[in-house]
Scaffold this motif. Structure first.
Motif, PDB file in Angstrom:
ATOM      1  N   GLU A 254      40.511  35.681  45.351  1.00 38.93           N
ATOM      2  CA  GLU A 254      41.468  36.541  44.644  1.00 38.93           C
ATOM      3  C   GLU A 254      41.113  36.570  43.162  1.00 38.93           C
ATOM      4  OE1 GLU A 254      43.785  38.953  43.350  1.00 38.93           O
ATOM      5  OE2 GLU A 254      44.371  38.543  45.431  1.00 38.93           O
ATOM      6  N   ASP A 255      40.905  37.776  42.594  1.00 41.43           N
ATOM      7  CA  ASP A 255      40.508  37.865  41.194  1.00 41.43           C
ATOM      8  C   ASP A 255      41.685  38.010  40.230  1.00 41.43           C
ATOM      9  OD1 ASP A 255      41.012  40.521  42.120  1.00 41.43           O
ATOM     10  OD2 ASP A 255      39.883  41.313  40.427  1.00 41.43           O
ATOM     11  N   ASP A 256      42.882  38.273  40.754  1.00 43.81           N
ATOM     12  CA  ASP A 256      44.072  38.346  39.911  1.00 43.81           C
ATOM     13  C   ASP A 256      44.542  36.915  39.629  1.00 43.81           C
ATOM     14  OD1 ASP A 256      46.895  38.329  39.187  1.00 43.81           O
ATOM     15  OD2 ASP A 256      46.927  40.454  39.711  1.00 43.81           O
ATOM     16  N   GLU A 257      44.401  36.475  38.381  1.00 43.09           N
ATOM     17  CA  GLU A 257      44.657  35.074  38.065  1.00 43.09           C
ATOM     18  C   GLU A 257      46.121  34.679  38.241  1.00 43.09           C
ATOM     19  OE1 GLU A 257      42.871  33.425  34.623  1.00 43.09           O
ATOM     20  OE2 GLU A 257      41.005  34.560  34.844  1.00 43.09           O
TER      21      GLU A 257
ATOM     22  N   LEU B 126      37.124  33.577  42.391  1.00 44.85           N
ATOM     23  CA  LEU B 126      37.592  34.782  41.709  1.00 44.85           C
ATOM     24  C   LEU B 126      36.642  35.961  41.842  1.00 44.85           C
ATOM     25  CD1 LEU B 126      38.680  32.174  39.797  1.00 44.85           C
ATOM     26  CD2 LEU B 126      39.744  34.092  38.628  1.00 44.85           C
ATOM     27  N   SER B 127      35.554  35.773  42.578  1.00 47.27           N
ATOM     28  CA  SER B 127      34.583  36.859  42.739  1.00 47.27           C
ATOM     29  C   SER B 127      33.878  36.723  44.082  1.00 47.27           C
ATOM     30  CB  SER B 127      33.543  36.812  41.617  1.00 47.27           C
ATOM     31  OG  SER B 127      32.730  35.656  41.748  1.00 47.27           O
ATOM     32  N   ARG B 128      33.144  37.760  44.432  1.00 48.00           N
ATOM     33  CA  ARG B 128      32.384  37.727  45.679  1.00 48.00           C
ATOM     34  C   ARG B 128      31.307  36.641  45.632  1.00 48.00           C
ATOM     35  NH1 ARG B 128      28.909  42.744  48.367  1.00 48.00           N
ATOM     36  NH2 ARG B 128      27.892  41.490  49.998  1.00 48.00           N
TER      37      ARG B 128
ATOM     38  N   GLU C 270      31.259  33.846  43.875  1.00 49.68           N
ATOM     39  CA  GLU C 270      31.881  32.522  43.986  1.00 49.68           C
ATOM     40  C   GLU C 270      32.308  32.255  45.427  1.00 49.68           C
ATOM     41  OE1 GLU C 270      35.076  31.777  41.294  1.00 49.68           O
ATOM     42  OE2 GLU C 270      33.922  32.366  39.523  1.00 49.68           O
TER      43      GLU C 270
ATOM     44  N   LEU D 265      37.237  43.144  44.620  1.00 47.04           N
ATOM     45  CA  LEU D 265      36.739  42.078  43.766  1.00 47.04           C
ATOM     46  C   LEU D 265      35.871  42.673  42.660  1.00 47.04           C
ATOM     47  CD1 LEU D 265      35.790  39.602  46.633  1.00 47.04           C
ATOM     48  CD2 LEU D 265      37.773  39.424  45.109  1.00 47.04           C
ATOM     49  N   PRO D 266      35.717  41.968  41.540  1.00 46.99           N
ATOM     50  CA  PRO D 266      34.992  42.553  40.399  1.00 46.99           C
ATOM     51  C   PRO D 266      33.508  42.808  40.672  1.00 46.99           C
ATOM     52  CG  PRO D 266      35.509  40.240  39.989  1.00 46.99           C
ATOM     53  CD  PRO D 266      36.276  40.654  41.209  1.00 46.99           C
ATOM     54  N   ASP D 267      32.929  42.106  41.651  1.00 41.57           N
ATOM     55  CA  ASP D 267      31.497  42.261  41.912  1.00 41.57           C
ATOM     56  C   ASP D 267      31.198  42.698  43.345  1.00 41.57           C
ATOM     57  OD1 ASP D 267      32.397  39.904  42.976  1.00 41.57           O
ATOM     58  OD2 ASP D 267      30.679  38.708  42.344  1.00 41.57           O
TER      59      ASP D 267
END
Length: 222
Positions: free
Chosen positions: A7-10, A31-33, A35, A54-56
């Motif tokens: 989950e990338d939303d902190e 927090l990313s693909r 990771e 996700l961001p990536d």
């Protein structure tokens, strides 16, 4: 059980991680693909909570990669994608459940419990040790007199890991994986403490020590 939260939303991620941890589970948070894939390559998980955006990259690609290598780890998708077509795509890719954000933590807990029960029924056989009946999927243990034996969530985590490899030896490190998230401080005698507690409740014969190697469920278990 050990959970991977992707989950990338902190703010949401912190709330979910805290809630799931309070239920007695070890939680790693990616927090990313990148990771997430690193975590999946480094540890064995009992459940994945997966965001799709996700961001990536796409979380759906993570799920497809898991299933393509015949990894049956249960996956619950948590996403803002609320179209029926998105749900169908997620379920067809191999997700076990699908939650639309904003996620209600009480509902998430219920979904985790339901998926864990299904996973337990699929992966963990019922067994009997010296007359004590163990039903992992139902989280029930009944002694020879018909009285129920209660275990803590961490005692179940250790027992689940041993039962899942019923005839094999499970190393101390593999048991620690079931109890702790990455970076958590591990006491040197933690595994011994939980094994001792299980033996007090289930009988000394329930878990065998293979000196210098690890532990296994009694060879007399049926």
């Amino acid at each position: 059980m050990r959970v991977l939260l992707i989950e990338d939303d902190e703010m949401l991620g912190d709330a979910v991680k805290t809630h799931v941890h309070r239920q007695g589970h070890a939680v790693d948070w990616a927090l990313s693909r990148d990771e997430a894939e690193a975590s999946l390559g480094a540890a064995a998980y009992d459940l994945v909570l997966l965001d799709l955006r996700l961001p990536d990259g796409s979380g759906l690609d993570i799920l497809k990669a898991l299933r393509s290598r015949r990894d049956e780890t249960p996956v619950i998708i948590m996403t803002a994608h609320d179209q029926v077509s998105d749900r169908i795509a997620g379920l067809n890719a191999g997700a076990d459940d699908y939650l639309v954000k904003p996620v209600d933590l009480g509902e998430l807990q219920a979904r985790i419990h339901a998926v864990s029960r299904r996973y337990g029924t699929h992966k963990l056989p019922d067994l009997t040790i010296a007359g004590i009946a163990i039903y992992p999927s139902d989280r029930r243990i009944v002694d020879v007199d018909g009285k129920e034996i209660s275990l803590s969530s961490r005692e179940w985590a250790v027992l689940d890991r041993l039962i899942a490899r019923k005839r094999a030896i499970v190393s101390k490190a593999q048991i620690e994986e079931a109890l702790y998230a990455f970076g958590a401080e591990v006491e040197s005698n933690t595994v011994e403490v939980y094994v001792s507690r299980l033996r007090r409740k289930l009988g000394r014969q329930a878990i065998e020590t293979v000196r210098g190697v690890g532990y296994r469920i009694s060879v007399d278990a049926t």
